[in-house]
Enzyme design. Sequence first.
Site, PDB file in Angstrom:
ATOM      1  N   HIS A  59      90.239  -5.330 -73.081  1.00  0.00           N
ATOM      2  CA  HIS A  59      89.213  -5.160 -72.040  1.00  0.00           C
ATOM      3  C   HIS A  59      89.572  -6.013 -70.824  1.00  0.00           C
ATOM      4  O   HIS A  59      90.610  -6.679 -70.792  1.00  0.00           O
ATOM      5  CB  HIS A  59      87.813  -5.447 -72.597  1.00  0.00           C
ATOM      6  N   HIS A  91      90.768  -9.676 -71.137  1.00  0.00           N
ATOM      7  CA  HIS A  91      92.177  -9.872 -71.518  1.00  0.00           C
ATOM      8  C   HIS A  91      93.085  -9.652 -70.315  1.00  0.00           C
ATOM      9  O   HIS A  91      94.071 -10.367 -70.120  1.00  0.00           O
ATOM     10  CB  HIS A  91      92.588  -8.900 -72.632  1.00  0.00           C
ATOM     11  N   CYS A 140      81.879 -18.694 -92.458  1.00  0.00           N
ATOM     12  CA  CYS A 140      81.593 -17.442 -91.736  1.00  0.00           C
ATOM     13  C   CYS A 140      82.835 -16.565 -91.890  1.00  0.00           C
ATOM     14  O   CYS A 140      83.887 -16.879 -91.328  1.00  0.00           O
ATOM     15  CB  CYS A 140      81.294 -17.684 -90.257  1.00  0.00           C
ATOM     16  N   CYS A 142      84.244 -14.981 -88.533  1.00  0.00           N
ATOM     17  CA  CYS A 142      84.956 -15.915 -87.644  1.00  0.00           C
ATOM     18  C   CYS A 142      86.068 -16.646 -88.399  1.00  0.00           C
ATOM     19  O   CYS A 142      86.831 -17.392 -87.816  1.00  0.00           O
ATOM     20  CB  CYS A 142      84.019 -16.966 -87.055  1.00  0.00           C
ATOM     21  N   CYS A 185      75.870 -18.060 -88.572  1.00  0.00           N
ATOM     22  CA  CYS A 185      77.094 -18.682 -88.068  1.00  0.00           C
ATOM     23  C   CYS A 185      76.776 -19.487 -86.801  1.00  0.00           C
ATOM     24  O   CYS A 185      76.212 -18.932 -85.862  1.00  0.00           O
ATOM     25  CB  CYS A 185      78.114 -17.582 -87.741  1.00  0.00           C
ATOM     26  N   HIS A 219      76.628 -12.974 -86.938  1.00  0.00           N
ATOM     27  CA  HIS A 219      77.131 -13.207 -88.299  1.00  0.00           C
ATOM     28  C   HIS A 219      76.273 -14.169 -89.120  1.00  0.00           C
ATOM     29  O   HIS A 219      75.786 -15.162 -88.586  1.00  0.00           O
ATOM     30  CB  HIS A 219      78.552 -13.812 -88.266  1.00  0.00           C
ATOM     31  N   LYS A 234      79.135 -12.708 -71.597  1.00  0.00           N
ATOM     32  CA  LYS A 234      80.602 -12.667 -71.663  1.00  0.00           C
ATOM     33  C   LYS A 234      81.050 -11.289 -72.167  1.00  0.00           C
ATOM     34  O   LYS A 234      80.456 -10.753 -73.091  1.00  0.00           O
ATOM     35  CB  LYS A 234      81.092 -13.742 -72.634  1.00  0.00           C
ATOM     36  N   LYS A 293      84.771  -8.017 -77.432  1.00  0.00           N
ATOM     37  CA  LYS A 293      85.033  -6.766 -78.112  1.00  0.00           C
ATOM     38  C   LYS A 293      83.802  -6.277 -78.857  1.00  0.00           C
ATOM     39  O   LYS A 293      83.641  -5.100 -79.097  1.00  0.00           O
ATOM     40  CB  LYS A 293      86.211  -6.939 -79.063  1.00  0.00           C
TER      41      LYS A 293
END
Length: 538
Positions: free
Chosen positions: A20, A23, A128, A131, A148, A155, A308, A311
């Site tokens: 995206h 990156h 987790c 992660c 998490c 998560h 932010k 993904k």
Amino acid sequence: MPNTRFYVTTPIYYVNDRPHTGHAYTSVLADVMAGYHRLLGIDTWFLTGTDEHGQKVQDSAAERDVAPQALCDEMAAHFGDLLERLRVRNDDFVRTTEPRHTAVVTQVLAELHARGDVYLDHYEGWYCARCERYWTDRDVEEQGGGRCPDQPELHGVERLAEENYYFRMSKYADRLREAIETDVFRVHPEKRKNEVLGFLKKGLTDLCISRNRERLSWGVPLPFDDKYVCYVWVDALFNYKSAIGYLAADDAEHERHARWWPADVHVIGKDILTTHAVYWPTLLMAMGEALPRMVLAHGWLLDSRGGKLSKTKREGDDAEGVLPVPTIDGLLDVFGADGTRWFLATAMKPGDDTAFDWTIVRERVNTDLANGLGNTANRLLKMAAGACDGVFPGLGEDDDVGETQERVRAAAVAAVDAVRAFPETLDVTAVVAAVRSGVAAISLFLQDEKPWKLVKTDDGLPRARIVIAWSLESLRLLALAVHPILPESFATLRTALGMTGDLDFARESQFGALPEGARLGAPPNLFPRIGADAIPSA
Ligand code: MSP
């Protein structure tokens, strides 16, 4: 210390999904840094690649019902394609499933174990899975329990009691603190340095480096205990060395490693600061290796609400009230490689965050490129075609170098000076600011002198030619200064502005380097204005 060579890296990207705009930001930033060094004649090596092991990739492959390696191959190709579309000039692309990389990780693990820096211990606490991180009771309680601590909205955590292998990271805490405090190992910008020092103050624990194969099989097996695979971060970080020949038996590879290590800059996002500024240097210390010179942690591209890009929360999932986030493919379709690169390279001072949307990108590209550089080049070359027969008239001896005329020269010189200072500053926004001032100085000069009026009388023509020549010469330097950001347009612009032959920064950055009589090109339309109708509707 003058740089004789420059080794720059991006983080290697997870292949659980397609790339995206975030990156693309990191890749372009590192590419521009590499480009400035190359422009200055500094031998440069630019490494990027993909991070292919671990839970995220294993889970995504399972969700899609494909083998992990097949997912890696597919996604690595998308990352490679994106680099091409962005005109990124990386020297190498490393994939952590390649044997040249896994062989290094295996050797490193065996060595750390043999040295006693890796030991087996009992673990009881939280984990987790998504992660791939262990958390203490305090971490989980502080967050509210059961979730998490890093991504509570996404998560949950599970309770584990098991044996695991640990890296004696705590042993290196004092040495690390000193290296960071003295800037032997520079963490940039300053606020990130303070963040890491604050983290170290709380006390450094040892790092769990094994993952039980029953839960996670997609990784490099521990060479001393095949019930486990290596924690993905320990595996991934060594890409920076495996790709340049670390631990290779072959002499040429060995020399390559000696030539490029230590890295000059690891460009990373601030989300992966601890892994790069704590795990990585301590692992290197344990291996008896030199530390990278700098970790540069940039900020994030955010959506219009301050979220932010990621993904899991990517383009297309726009919540109500959030402007649609431009996808990287969308940006490239509308603004081309140079327009997209310009936006990304100038999006923020490395370190800050910035929100963006289609309008912000369109305004930036139109203001700086269509109206700024592009229009100035077009106007000047048109004037030169009319008043100077398409030939550079030479700067001429002019007794009357007025204030605005001198400003045109000084601004251009300041822009190439900012390029010369680049290896010290690594600040693309400083070069761009100097170039913007240069374009403004030319505009003011033309406004003051009105060469289009001067050309109408025989008396005025010589002065018009001087005005055109000084402006063109200044523009030539400004174009040179943004060459690493705009590689496609630069080639056209450079030829149109009269330069031929191989690029030679030392010569071309001198004001007055273009000889009288040099043939100028037709006025190029490098950056057409992007209308609001070119933007995909939400
Ligand atoms: N695989 C790890 C890195 C291992 S390096 C030894 C990783 N991969 S990632 O694909 O999740 O992210 C890589 C990098 O992409 C981030 O560190 C950051 O540089 C960049 N970005 C991801 N999202 C971003 C934004 N929204 N904005 C700017 N950069 C972002 O972490």
